[in-house]
Design a protein around this motif. Structure first.
Motif, short mmCIF file in Angstrom:
data_model
loop_
_atom_site.label_atom_id
_atom_site.label_comp_id
_atom_site.label_asym_id
_atom_site.label_seq_id
_atom_site.Cartn_x
_atom_site.Cartn_y
_atom_site.Cartn_z
N PRO A 42 0.83 -1.21 0.00
CA PRO A 42 0.00 0.00 0.00
C PRO A 42 0.86 1.26 0.00
N LEU A 43 0.43 2.25 -0.78
CA LEU A 43 1.19 3.49 -0.92
C LEU A 43 1.33 4.21 0.42
N ASP A 44 0.30 4.11 1.25
CA ASP A 44 0.35 4.78 2.55
C ASP A 44 1.53 4.29 3.38
N ASP A 45 1.80 2.99 3.25
CA ASP A 45 2.91 2.43 4.02
C ASP A 45 4.24 2.96 3.53
N ILE A 46 4.32 3.23 2.21
CA ILE A 46 5.56 3.81 1.68
C ILE A 46 5.71 5.24 2.18
N ILE A 47 4.62 6.00 2.08
CA ILE A 47 4.67 7.41 2.49
C ILE A 47 5.05 7.51 3.96
N ALA A 48 4.55 6.57 4.76
CA ALA A 48 4.84 6.61 6.19
C ALA A 48 6.33 6.46 6.45
N GLN A 49 7.06 5.85 5.51
CA GLN A 49 8.49 5.64 5.74
C GLN A 49 9.36 6.72 5.12
N LEU A 50 8.73 7.65 4.41
CA LEU A 50 9.51 8.74 3.81
C LEU A 50 9.74 9.82 4.86
N PRO A 51 10.77 10.64 4.68
CA PRO A 51 10.94 11.76 5.59
C PRO A 51 9.72 12.69 5.50
N PRO A 52 9.39 13.39 6.57
CA PRO A 52 8.19 14.23 6.52
C PRO A 52 8.34 15.33 5.48
N PRO A 53 7.27 15.65 4.77
CA PRO A 53 7.36 16.74 3.78
C PRO A 53 7.37 18.09 4.47
N ILE A 54 7.65 19.12 3.70
CA ILE A 54 7.61 20.49 4.24
C ILE A 54 6.19 20.78 4.68
N LYS A 55 6.08 21.25 5.89
CA LYS A 55 4.73 21.49 6.42
C LYS A 55 4.18 22.77 5.82
N LYS A 56 2.98 22.62 5.29
CA LYS A 56 2.34 23.80 4.73
C LYS A 56 1.10 24.12 5.53
N LYS A 57 0.93 25.37 5.80
CA LYS A 57 -0.27 25.78 6.55
C LYS A 57 -1.48 25.65 5.65
N LYS A 58 -2.50 25.03 6.18
CA LYS A 58 -3.71 24.88 5.40
C LYS A 58 -4.74 25.91 5.82
N PHE A 59 -4.84 26.16 7.11
CA PHE A 59 -5.88 27.05 7.60
C PHE A 59 -5.26 28.23 8.33
N GLY A 60 -6.02 29.28 8.42
CA GLY A 60 -5.56 30.42 9.18
C GLY A 60 -4.43 31.15 8.49
N THR A 61 -3.88 32.11 9.17
CA THR A 61 -2.80 32.89 8.56
C THR A 61 -1.55 32.80 9.41
#
Lengths: 692, 694
Positions: A673-692
C-alpha cells in the motif's frame, strides 16, 4: 469460477528510492531516471512508458546529474567525483572517469552533443570532449569561489550559464572566462537568508537566463547586460529544478513543496507579437520535494523524494486520445522483486541491499470450510507468517536479481560484480544457510536467475548476453552449457522462462525477439517473431509447452514451442482484438503463471489487477463489461453463461507486486500500500492549510 | 482599451471657417489623404501623415460651395457642388475649378455621398436620390419631391450592406423627426417616425449611425445630453406603412445639455462612441470616448480653444476644428486580453462569430405549439406565415412577435419586443409575454418589468420573477412591496400561478397535534430548562391563540403564491438589504409571519420540505427571515404586534443552536465509530482470505 484461498501479504517492506534526476531524450523518446541510491532506469515512452532497462545502484555513487549526449549516449556524474557512461546494450557501466574537481553537482551536454560540461565542488567548470568511445578532458573554465550547482548551455554553444551559491556566472566558451556575474538576492520575503543557492539555470537562445533558487524565486536575467529582468516568487521553499521545452515557449519548475509550475510564453495581447513569460498552471502531484523536472514535447515530467515519477501531459499538445493523454504516476519497478517456493510456501523478497525470506502462515479452515466461506471472508489464522531469514549483501552494490528454487533449498542472487548461491537446510523450525563457494569466473554478474521446476538446474542470464545452465545436485553444482549470443549482438537477456518439464528455456532481451532453447539438446530451437513492443513477462505452460508472452502495449500472445507457431487461440485473440479497457491499463503485466489442473487458464497480473484468462470462454467485445466487481445475482444460468467471458478480473489487491499460485486452491498476493511507503519517507515540508 | 493619441494640427493655414465651421471632411481614394471643404470657396486635399496639403482648389469669387467635396472612388475624381445646383468634377491634375467639367442641375443638392465600392449618390434637398452617373447622363432631368413642405434634411449617411447601397437621412418638421431609409438597388424608400419618448421637447443635436447585417443602429445625441439608440431594420417588414421607431437610452448625460457650443457624436466601432462637447455647462469642451457596452468613459481630451461642434471619423483619425485650425487626433482601440494576461490566449476569434444569438434552443419553444424541426423548414413556415399575415390581418401581432423571436438575433428581438410593448393592448397579452420571456433576460427588455410595476400587474410580475434570472434587487424589492401592499380584493381578480402554494388548511387539525408533540421533544432539547422561562410562561397564558396563529396561513393563497415567487428569485444580499429598509413595518411583519408560518410547515416533516410542486426551500425561507430582520430590526422590535413573532423566532434560533451543539457532541462519537470501521477494513500485514472470481 471457483474459489481461492489467498495469502494476502503486506509485510514486504519495500520503499523505492527517491528520484534525483531525469533526462529526456527526444530522439529515442526515452527517459533516463536516476534515483538516490544510484540506480539508473530507462523508460521507453513510446512503448507505453515501460521501464525497459535499469542499471543497479551503488552505495557510494550518488548520482547528481544525468544527461544524454552524442545522440543516445547516457552520462551521469555524482558526488564521488566521477563521470560515468552507461552501455545501453550490455546494460553495464562502460567506464567511470574522475573529473578531479571534488564532488560533481551538475553536468550539461553541449547543444551539438559533442562536449560535456561538469560543475564541481571546488568551483571549477570542466569541459570534456566526447570521443567515440570515451570522454577526454579539454580544459577548465575560470574557477569560481563556490560549488557549481547548475549549468546550462546557450543553444548556439558559445556561452554557458553556471549557477552557484549567491550568484550566476556567464562564461564565454571560447575563452573560458567569466563574462558576467549576477548576484542573486538573498532576501526572502524581507528576511535575509544565509545563502541563496541557485538550484537551476536555463539559457535561452535570445540571451535570457532563467534561474531558480532556494529563496523560492524564478528569475529572468539578461545575459548581455547581466541585469535582472523579472522575478517571480512562487514558493515558500526552494525551487529545485527547471526544464525548458525545445521550442523555448514553455518551461517547468519544481519546488520543495511538491508543486510543479508551468510557465508559458504567451502574447501580451491577442494578435500582438510581443510575448511574455506567464506562470500558467500549478500541479501538485507530489507530496515531497520535486528534485528534478523534464519537458518532453507533450508532457511535463517530474520526480522527487516521494519516489513517484509523474508524467503530466500538456493537453494542448496531445492530439489523439492515447497513452500520452493520461496523467501517469510510476511508483513501482516494472520487474519482479519477489520469488516464491511453492513447495515450502516461502517468499523471497529482494531489497536493494538485502534479501528477506518469509514462510507463509496457515489456516485451520479446511477445504470444507472454504466451500462455505464467502468471497472476501477473512479466514482465522492458525499460524502467522514467519520471517525466516535476513540476508545482507556484502559490498556497496545493489542486488540486481534474486531467486529461490521451487523446492526452497536454494537461493541465488547477483550484484554487478558477484554471483551468490546459497544452500538452505531445514530441520524442523531451524534453518541453516550455507554459501556455495568457488563460483566460476563467468558467473560474475547476472541479470536474471531462474531455477527449473524440479530445482535441479539453474539458468543464469549474464550481462554479456550469454545464458548459462548449471546442474545442481546435493550441495554442489556443475556448469553444463552456455548459450552464447548470436555473433555480433551484445544485447543482454532480461527475462527467462523455463518449461515445467525442464525441456525448454525461453529468453528475451530488451528489443529483439524471444529465443527458445532446447535444454536437452542444448541448441537454439526457434525465435518467436519480433514484436514492436518490449516483453514485460513470459511463462511456459505445463504439458502443452505454450509460451505466453505479455508485451508493454498490453498484448498477450500464446506461442506453441513444439509447433513453432502462434496457437489458434492467440490468432483468434489477435483477430478479434482485446477489450479497449484491457488495452488502456497503464501498468505492465509483470508475472504470468498457470493452473496445474486447468490447462485452459492463464493467470496474470499487473499492479492494479489480477486476471485469469479462461481460453475456453468467448472473448469479450468492447460492448461487454470487462470487469464486474459484483457477483452475478438473481440471474439464471443461461444469462450467466451468455454474459460470461474469458477475462476474470479481480481488483481487490493493489498495488499488487506479485501474485502466484501455490497450489490448486491457494494463491499468494503481495501488496504494497502506498500509505505504508509514504509513512516511511521523511516528513514533507509542512504547509499551513488554515488560518494565517 | 480605447485611447486617444497626441493630437496634431493639419495646417498652419487658417481655414476660412464660418460660424458653422467646415462644410466637411471626406475621404479620398488614397487612405492617407482627405478632402477638406471649408464653408467658403476652397477645397483642400491633405495628406495626414505628412501633415501638409497636397492641393487646393477654389471656386470663383462670388460663388460659394454648398456641398462638401467628395471623391468618386470608382474614377478617382473629385465632385463638388457650388451655388446649390452647379456640379463640378475634376481630378488631381486640374488647377482651376473654373475650367473643369460642369453640370447644372434642375434641383438643389443637399449632399453628395460617396463610399468605397459604389458610385456616388446625390441627395437633393427635397429628398430625392440619384446616382451620379444617371444624373450626369441627363443633368436637367426632373427631380421629384419626396419630403413634405417645411421638412428639412438634418443629417444623412450612406452605407453599403452586402454590396447593396443603403442611404439613410433624417428630416425634421416642427420638432418631429423622421428617418428615411432608401434601398438604392430596389428603390424602396421607407419612412419611419422617430418617437422621442417622454421628453417630447428635447431636440436632437447630433446623429451617427453604424450598421450590421440587419439593422442600422442610429445613435442620437439629444439636447438633454443623453445618447439614445434607435434600431432601424434595413429590410423593412412593410415598406408601404408609416412605421414608428422607439429609441432607447444608451448613455446618460455625457455632455451638458444646455451648453452654448455645438455638440457632436460619432460612432467609432461596435462598442465605442466619441462625443464632442462640454461635460459641464461651464467647463471647456472635451472630446471623450465612451464604451457603450460597459457605459464607461474610456478617455477624454480637453480642447481649450473651443470647437465648431463638428466631428469626423475616418480610419483611425478623428478630425475636428480646434480653435481656427483643423486638428487630427488619432484614435486606437487595442483589444486588451485578460486571457493573454492569464496565459490562456487562444487564436483570435473569427470576427463573424459574434452575431450568433446566445439564446436557448428556439427549435423547441416552451408552451408554444410551433414545433420547428429544422431551420430550413422553419424558414419556409415563416415565409408562409408572412403571406398569411398579409392576407389575414386578424392574425394577432403576438404570434408574429413569437415567430420573429424564434428566428432572429438579439437585437432584432429587442426591437420586436419593444414594439410589442409599445402596443401592449392585446387580449392575450399575458400568455404571449409568458411565452416570450421564457429564455429571455431581464436586461434585454428592462421596460417590461417597469411597465408591469407601474400598472401593478402582479400576474406579469410573478411571471417575470419566475422566468428572468437577472432581475435587479431594486426591482425584486419593488415587486415585494406591491405583493405585500396590494389589496386582497384586487388580488381576487388576478390569475396568479398557484403552483408553488399548497393548501395548508386541509390537514391543519392533524398538524396541531404534531406540533404540540414537537414542542416537548424538540430533538432532545427541553425548552423548560431554558432561561427564557419567563417569556415562555408569558406566552403560555394564551396558548390557544398562539397555536391558532402559527398554524393558519397569515396571507391569502394568491398572495402566498406571489411571495413564493419572491423567495425563489435570485438576489445578492448586499444589494437587497438597502431596499428592504424601505418597506413599511406592518408589511415586514406580515411577511415575517408568513415566513415563520412556512418554517413551521417545513419542520413538520422529516425531510424539512414543503408540500406542493415548486415550494420554497427551507434555506430560502431562513435566508429571507434573516434578511428582513437584519434590514428592519430596529423598526420591528418597537412594534407591539411583532413582539410575539420575535419571541417565537428567538426561541426558534435558540432551539436550533442547542440542536447543533448536541450534534457537535455526537460528532466525536461518530468519528470514533468511523475509526473503528476503518480499522476493520485495514486487515493488518497478513491475512488469508477467500477470493471468488466472476
Amino acid at each position: 469460477m471457483g474459489e481461492f484461498k489467498v495469502h494476502r501479504v503486506r509485510f514486504f517492506n519495500y520503499v523505492p528510492s527517491g528520484i534525483r534526476c531525469v533526462a529526456y531524450n527526444n530522439q529515442s523518446n526515452r527517459l533516463a531516471v536516476s534515483r538516490t541510491d544510484g540506480t539508473v532506469e530507462i523508460y521507453n515512452l513510446s512503448a507505453n512508458y515501460f521501464q525497459e532497462k535499469f542499471f543497479p545502484g551503488h552505495e557510494s555513487r550518488a548520482t547528481e546529474a544525468l544527461c544524454w549526449a552524442e545522440g543516445q549516449r547516457l552520462f551521469s556524474a555524482g558526488l564521488n567525483g566521477e563521470i560515468m557512461e552507461y552501455d545501453l546494450q550490455a546494460l553495464n557501466i562502460k567506464y567511470a572517469m574522475d573529473a578531479f574537481g571534488g564532488p560533481i553537482w551538475s553536468m550539461a551536454a553541449s547543444p551539438s552533443g559533442s562536449q560535456l560540461l561538469v560543475g564541481c565542488e571546488d568551483g571549477s567548470v570542466k569541459l570534456f570532449q566526447i570521443t567515440p568511445d570515451k570522454i577526454q578532458f579539454e580544459r577548465n573554465f575560470d574557477r569560481q569561489k563556490s560549488r557549481i550547482l547548475s549549468l546550462s548551455w546557450h543553444p548556439s554553444g558559445t556561452h554557458i550559464a553556471a549557477g552557484s551559491i549567491d550568484y550566476i556566472s556567464v562564461f564565454d566558451v571560447k575563452s573560458g572566462s567569466a563574462v558576467h556575474k549576477m548576484i542573486v538576492d538573498r532576501q526572502y520575503m524581507g528576511v535575509s537568508k544565509r545563502k541563496c543557492i541557485v538550484w537551476g539555470v536555463a539559457f535561452l537562445s535570445d540571451g535570457t537566463i532563467i534561474s531558480v533558487d532556494s529563496a523560492g524565486k524564478v528569475q529572468f536575467w539578461d545575459s548581455a547586460t547581466g541585469t535582472l529582468v523579472k522575478s517571480h516568487l512562487i514558493a515558500n521553499a526552494d525551487v529545485q529544478s527547471i526544464a525548458v521545452a525545445d521550442q523555448e515557449d514553455s518551461f517547468v519548475v519544481g519546488t520543495a513543496e511538491g508543486t510543479v509550475f508551468h510557465f508559458q510564453l504567451v502574447p501580451v495581447t491577442s494578435n500582438s507579437s510581443e510575448k511574455q513569460w506567464v506562470r500558467t498552471k500549478p500541479f501538485q502531484h507530489h507530496t515531497h520535494d520535486v528534485r528534478t523536472v523534464a519537458h518532453s514535447p507533450t508532457a511535463l515530467i517530474s520526480g522527487g523524494t516521494d519516489t513517484h515519477l509523474v508524467f503530466r501531459p500538456l493537453m494542448e499538445k496531445v492530439e489523439v486520445k492515447n497513452y500520452d493523454a493520461a496523467l501517469r504516476k510510476i511508483t513501482f519497478p516494472h520487474r519482479c522483486l519477489i520469488s516464491c517456493s511453492k513447495k515450502r510456501q516461502l517468499l523471497l523478497f529482494q531489497f536493494a541491499h538485502h534479501l528477506e525470506l518469509w514462510r507463509l502462515g496457515s489456516t485451520v479452515a479446511t477445504g470444507k470450510f472454504l466451500v462455505s466461506g464467502k468471497n472476501g471472508d477473512t479466514l482465522p489464522l492458525s499460524k502467522n507468517a514467519d520471517h525466516l531469514l535476513h540476508l545482507k549483501t556484502k559490498g556497496p552494490e545493489n542486488i540486481i536479481c534474486s531467486c529461490i528454487s521451487p523446492c526452497g533449498s536454494w537461493i541465488a542472487y547477483s550484484t554487478v560484480s558477484r554471483f551468490f548461491l546459497y544452500r538452505l537446510n531445514y530441520e524442523h523450525d531451524n534453518i541453516s544457510l550455507k554459501r556455495v563457494s568457488k563460483m566460476p569466473a563467468f558467473l560474475r554478474s547476472a541479470l536474471q536467475i531462474l531455477f527449473s521446476e524440479d530445482s535441479t538446474k539453474l539458468f543464469v542470464a549474464s550481462n554479456q548476453g550469454a545464458l548459462h545452465i548449471v546442474q545442481l545436485s546435493g550441495g554442489s553444482f556443475k556448469h553444463l552449457h552456455a548459450f552464447q549470443p548470436q555473433s555480433g549482438t551484445v544485447e543482454a537477456m532480461c527475462l527467462l522462462a523455463v518449461s515445467p518439464d525442464g525441456n525448454w528455456l525461453a529468453a528475451s532481451g530488451t528489443s529483439a525477439g524471444v529465443h527458445v532453447y532446447n535444454v536437452k539438446q542444448l541448441k537454439l530451437h526457434c525465435t518467436v517473431p519480433a514484436y514492436n513492443f518490449p516483453v514485460t513477462a513470459m511463462a511456459i505452460a505445463p504439458n502443452t509447452n505454450n509460451l505466453v508472452i505479455a508485451h508493454s502495449d498490453q498484448q498477450v500472445f500464446e506461442y506453441s514451442i513444439p509447433d513453432k507457431q502462434y496457437t489458434d487461440w492467440s490468432r483468434t485473440v489477435q483477430k478479434q482484438g482485446f477489450h479497449h479497457l484491457w488495452l488502456q491499463r497503464d501498468t505492465p503485466i509483470t508475472h504470468i503463471s498457470f493452473h496445474p489442473k486447468r490447462p485452459m487458464h492463464i493467470l496474470l497480473h499487473d499492479a492494479y489487477m489480477f486476471c485469469i484468462i479462461d481460453k475456453s470462454l468467448p472473448l469479450p467485445n468492447d460492448k461487454t463489461l470487462l470487469y464486474n466487481p459484483f457477483p452475478p445475482t438473481n440471474e439464471s444460468d443461461v444469462i450467466r453463461r451468455r454474459t460470461a467471458h474469458a477475462f476474470k478480473i479481480s481488483k481487490i489487491y493493489k498495488p499488487l507486486l506479485f501474485m502466484d499460485l501455490l497450489d490448486e486452491r491457494t494463491l499468494v498476493a503481495v501488496e504494497r500500500p502506498l500509505d505504508d511507503i509514504i509513512a516511511q519517507l521523511p516528513p514533507p515540508i509542512k504547509k499551513k492549510k488554515f488560518g494565517t | 482599451m480605447a485611447a486617444l493619441e497626441e493630437e496634431f494640427t493639419l495646417s498652419s493655414v487658417v481655414l476660412s471657417a464660418g460660424p458653422e465651421g467646415l462644410l466637411g471632411v471626406e475621404q479620398s481614394d488614397k487612405t492617407d489623404q482627405f478632402l477638406v471643404t471649408d464653408s467658403g470657396r476652397t477645397v483642400i486635399l491633405y495628406k495626414v501623415s505628412d501633415q501638409k496639403p497636397l492641393g487646393s482648389w477654389s471656386v470663383k469669387q462670388g460663388q460659394i460651395i454648398t456641398c462638401p467635396a467628395v471623391c468618386n472612388f470608382q474614377t478617382g475624381e473629385y465632385v463638388v457642388v457650388h451655388d446649390n445646383k452647379v456640379l463640378r468634377i475634376w481630378n488631381n491634375e486640374d488647377v482651376n475649378l473654373d475650367k473643369v467639367f460642369k453640370a447644372t442641375l434642375s434641383a438643389e443638392v443637399y449632399r453628395i455621398l460617396s463610399v468605397q465600392g459604389t458610385e456616388p449618390l446625390v441627395l437633393f434637398k427635397e429628398g430625392a436620390v440619384r446616382g451620379l452617373e444617371a444624373l450626369l447622363a441627363d443633368p436637367q432631368q426632373k427631380i421629384e419631391t419626396v419630403i413634405s413642405d417645411e421638412e428639412v434634411i438634418k443629417w444623412t449617411k450612406f452605407f453599403v450592406v452586402f454590396r447593396h447601397p443603403v442611404l439613410i437621412f433624417i428630416t425634421e418638421k416642427h420638432g418631429n423627426y423622421f428617418a428615411y431609409v432608401q434601398m438604392f438597388n430596389s428603390r424602396i424608400l421607407t419612412k419611419y417616425t422617430l418617437l422621442l419618448g417622454q421628453d417630447e421637447n428635447s431636440v436632437i443635436k447630433s446623429f451617427t449611425a453604424s450598421v450590421d447585417r440587419k439593422f442600422i443602429s442610429l445613435m442620437s445625441l439629444s439636447s438633454d445630453g443623453c445618447i439614445y439608440e434607435t434600431l432601424i431594420p434595413i429590410r423593412p417588414a412593410d415598406p408601404e406603412k408609416n412605421q414608428s421607431l422607439v429609441k432607447s437610452l444608451l448613455l446618460k448625460a455625457v455632455v451638458s445639455g444646455n451648453a452654448r457650443n455645438g455638440v457632436a457624436l460619432t460612432a467609432l466601432d461596435q462598442d465605442h462612441v466619441a462625443v464632442l462637447g462640454s461635460p459641464l455647462a461651464a467647463s471647456k469642451e472635451c472630446l471623450s470616448v465612451w464604451n457603450i457596452k460597459f457605459q464607461t468613459l474610456q478617455t477624454s481630451k480637453e480642447l481649450p480653444q473651443g470647437t465648431s461642434g463638428q466631428l469626423w471619423y475616418y480610419g483611425e483619425h478623428l478630425f475636428m476644428l480646434h480653435g481656427k485650425s483643423l486638428t487630427v487626433i488619432p484614435y486606437k482601440c487595442e483589444v486588451s486580453s485578460l486571457a493573454g494576461a492569464l496565459g490562456k490566449l487562444k487564436h483570435s476569434q473569427d470576427p463573424g462569430t459574434h452575431v450568433v444569438s446566445h439564446f436557448v434552443n428556439w427549435e423547441t419553444p416552451q408552451g408554444c405549439g410551433l414545433g420547428f424541426q429544422n431551420s430550413e423548414q422553419s424558414r419556409r413556415i415563416l415565409r408562409r406565415r408572412k403571406i398569411e399575415v398579409s392576407l389575414q390581418p386578424e392574425v394577432p401581432p403576438s404570434k408574429q412577435l413569437l415567430s420573429t423571436i424564434m428566428k432572429d438575433s438579439e437585437k432584432h428581438i429587442e426591437v420586436e419586443v419593444r414594439k410589442f410593448l409599445a402596443l401592449k393592448q392585446t387580449p392575450d397579452f399575458h400568455t404571449v409575454i409568458g411565452d416570450t420571456v421564457t429564455g429571455l433576460l431581464e436586461s434585454l427588455c428592462p421596460d417590461l418589468m417597469e411597465i408591469a410595476l407601474k400598472k401593478k400587474d402582479v400576474q406579469l410580475l410573478q411571471l417575470c420573477l419566475q422566468q428572468f434570472p437577472d432581475i435587479p434587487e431594486s426591482v425584486t424589492c419593488a415587486c415585494l412591496k406591491i405583493f405585500l401592499s396590494i389589496g386582497d380584493d384586487s388580488l381576487q381578480e388576478t390569475d396568479v400561478n398557484m403552483e408553488s402554494v399548497f393548501d395548508y388548511s386541509i390537514n391543519s387539525v392533524h398538524d396541531e397535534k404534531m406540533e404540540e408533540q414537537t414542542e416537548i421533544l424538540q430533538n432532545g432539547f427541553n425548552p423548560e430548562e431554558d432561561k427564557c422561562n419567563n417569556c415562555d410562561q408569558e406566552l403560555n397564558k394564551k396558548p390557544q391563540d398562539e397555536t391558532k396563529e402559527s398554524t393558519s396561513c397569515p396571507v391569502v393563497q394568491k398572495r402566498a403564491a406571489l411571495l413564493n415567487a419572491i423567495l425563489h428569485s435570485a438576489y445578492s444580499e448586499t444589494f437587497l438589504l438597502p431596499h428592504l429598509k424601505d418597506i413599511p413595518a406592518q408589511h415586514i411583519t406580515l411577511f415575517l409571519k408568513y415566513l415563520y408560518f412556512l418554517y413551521l410547515k417545513c419542520s413538520e416533516n422529516a425531510t424539512m420540505t414543503l408540500p406542493g410542486i415548486h415550494p420554497p426551500t427551507l434555506n430560502q425561507i431562513m435566508d429571507w427571515i434573516c434578511l428582513l430582520l437584519d434590514a428592519n430590526f430596529t423598526v420591528v422590535v418597537m412594534m407591539p404586534e411583532a413582539k410575539r413573532l420575535l419571541i417565537n423566532l428567538y426561541k426558534l434560533v435558540k432551539s436550533q443552536i442547542s440542536v447543533y451543539s448536541e450534534l457537535n457532541k455526537i460528532e466525536v462519537s461518530f468519528r470514533e465509530l468511523q475509526k473503528l470501521n476503518q480499522e476493520k477494513n485495514n486487515r493488518g500485514l497478513y491475512s488469508i482470505e477467500v477470493l471468488e472470481l466472476f
